[in-house]
Design an enzyme around this catalytic site. Structure first.
Site, PDB file in Angstrom:
ATOM      1  N   ASP A 135       0.825  -1.207   0.000  1.00 44.80           N
ATOM      2  CA  ASP A 135       0.000   0.000   0.000  1.00 44.80           C
ATOM      3  C   ASP A 135       0.862   1.261   0.000  1.00 44.80           C
ATOM      4  O   ASP A 135       2.001   1.255   0.478  1.00 44.80           O
ATOM      5  CB  ASP A 135      -0.879   0.048   1.254  1.00 44.80           C
ATOM      6  CG  ASP A 135      -2.064  -0.902   1.183  1.00 44.80           C
ATOM      7  OD1 ASP A 135      -2.185  -1.655   0.197  1.00 44.80           O
ATOM      8  OD2 ASP A 135      -2.868  -0.894   2.135  1.00 44.80           O
ATOM      9  N   HIS A 157       3.354  -1.978   3.803  1.00 47.52           N
ATOM     10  CA  HIS A 157       3.220  -0.558   3.479  1.00 47.52           C
ATOM     11  C   HIS A 157       4.566   0.040   3.077  1.00 47.52           C
ATOM     12  O   HIS A 157       5.582  -0.210   3.710  1.00 47.52           O
ATOM     13  CB  HIS A 157       2.663   0.207   4.688  1.00 47.52           C
ATOM     14  CG  HIS A 157       1.257  -0.163   5.028  1.00 47.52           C
ATOM     15  ND1 HIS A 157       0.939  -1.323   5.683  1.00 47.52           N
ATOM     16  CD2 HIS A 157       0.076   0.476   4.786  1.00 47.52           C
ATOM     17  CE1 HIS A 157      -0.373  -1.395   5.842  1.00 47.52           C
ATOM     18  NE2 HIS A 157      -0.915  -0.316   5.306  1.00 47.52           N
ATOM     19  N   HIS A 168      -5.667   2.741  -4.706  1.00 51.67           N
ATOM     20  CA  HIS A 168      -5.708   3.019  -3.262  1.00 51.67           C
ATOM     21  C   HIS A 168      -6.170   4.450  -3.004  1.00 51.67           C
ATOM     22  O   HIS A 168      -5.762   5.088  -2.038  1.00 51.67           O
ATOM     23  CB  HIS A 168      -4.334   2.772  -2.645  1.00 51.67           C
ATOM     24  CG  HIS A 168      -4.356   2.542  -1.162  1.00 51.67           C
ATOM     25  ND1 HIS A 168      -5.381   1.898  -0.498  1.00 51.67           N
ATOM     26  CD2 HIS A 168      -3.450   2.874  -0.193  1.00 51.67           C
ATOM     27  CE1 HIS A 168      -5.107   1.833   0.792  1.00 51.67           C
ATOM     28  NE2 HIS A 168      -3.942   2.434   1.005  1.00 51.67           N
TER      29      HIS A 168
END
Length: 230
Positions: free
Chosen positions: A51, A194, A102
């Site tokens: 992400d 992440h 996202h």
């Protein structure tokens, strides 16, 4: 702490980590929403996702690690960072990885007004489509509402979360992330890591360690689309 107590504490922690992923699968089965959390498959693969990229501090090193392990991943990218670093988006796609939506900013999607959510979801897909097909989205902070899912479905996007989630924060605890994730990964798991900020620079080392561990267990990392095709 005595050696015996330390060993007992470690065994309790290991057991909890091993059960974290099955517990997440059980919870996901109880939720009525049309969200992909994992895939039921006997194939020796798991979904690897990242992400919050792309970013020059994290993405190039991640791509090097993935290439070294012959691993593939799905990158859930933030629109404003896509605009800032189109060359990194191209590098992700050129390396054979999957692009996913996202949203436009690193924020809680559930708090975004519906009109802006719809507009920006479509905008980010439009930014990514020149580099490859876009099938998936992940809401910011992993929180979704029925309204968001309906809006995404109207744009032919399917929500993906995961059963194992971790974030590098630049502190001592980062050294334990790979081991803790590896303890829970099963065939069909979807792992969320992440990147995207300098503080998350350690995500490359985390990924390297995780992929090496899973390779020894006979499990390979694939994209979400590859996982769902198993």
């Amino acid at each position: 702490m005595t050696t015996a107590l330390a060993a007992l504490r470690r065994s309790v922690i290991d057991a909890a980590l091993e059960w974290r992923e099955p517990a997440a699968r059980m919870l996901a089965r109880l939720l009525p929403a049309d969200v992909l959390w994992f895939v039921d498959t006997p194939a020796p693969v798991f979904g690897l996702t990242f992400d919050d990229g792309p970013a020059p501090e994290t993405t190039p090193r991640l791509l090097d690690v993935l290439a070294r392990h012959s691993a593939r991943a799905t990158f859930f990218l933030i629109g404003e960072r896509v605009r800032a670093h189109p060359e990194l988006v191209a590098a992700i796609a050129d390396a054979g990885h999957e692009l996913a939506n996202h949203l436009m900013r690193d924020e809680r999607s559930a708090l975004v007004p519906d009109s802006r959510f719809r507009r920006e979801l479509a905008e980010v897909t439009g930014l990514l489509t020149p580099y490859g097909p876009v099938k998936w989205f992940r809401p910011g902070s992993g929180v979704f509402t029925p309204r968001m899912l309906r809006s995404a479905a109207e744009q032919h996007l399917h929500a993906v979360l995961g059963t194992l989630v971790a974030a590098n924060r630049g502190g001592p605890a980062d050294a334990r992330i790979a081991g803790e994730l590896a303890a829970g990964i099963r065939p069909g798991s979807i792992v969320v890591l992440h990147e995207g900020t300098p503080a998350r620079g350690g995500v490359a080392e985390t990924t390297d360690e995780l992929l090496a561990t899973m390779s020894r267990r006979g499990l390979s990392a694939v994209t979400v689309s590859e996982l769902t095709a198993r």
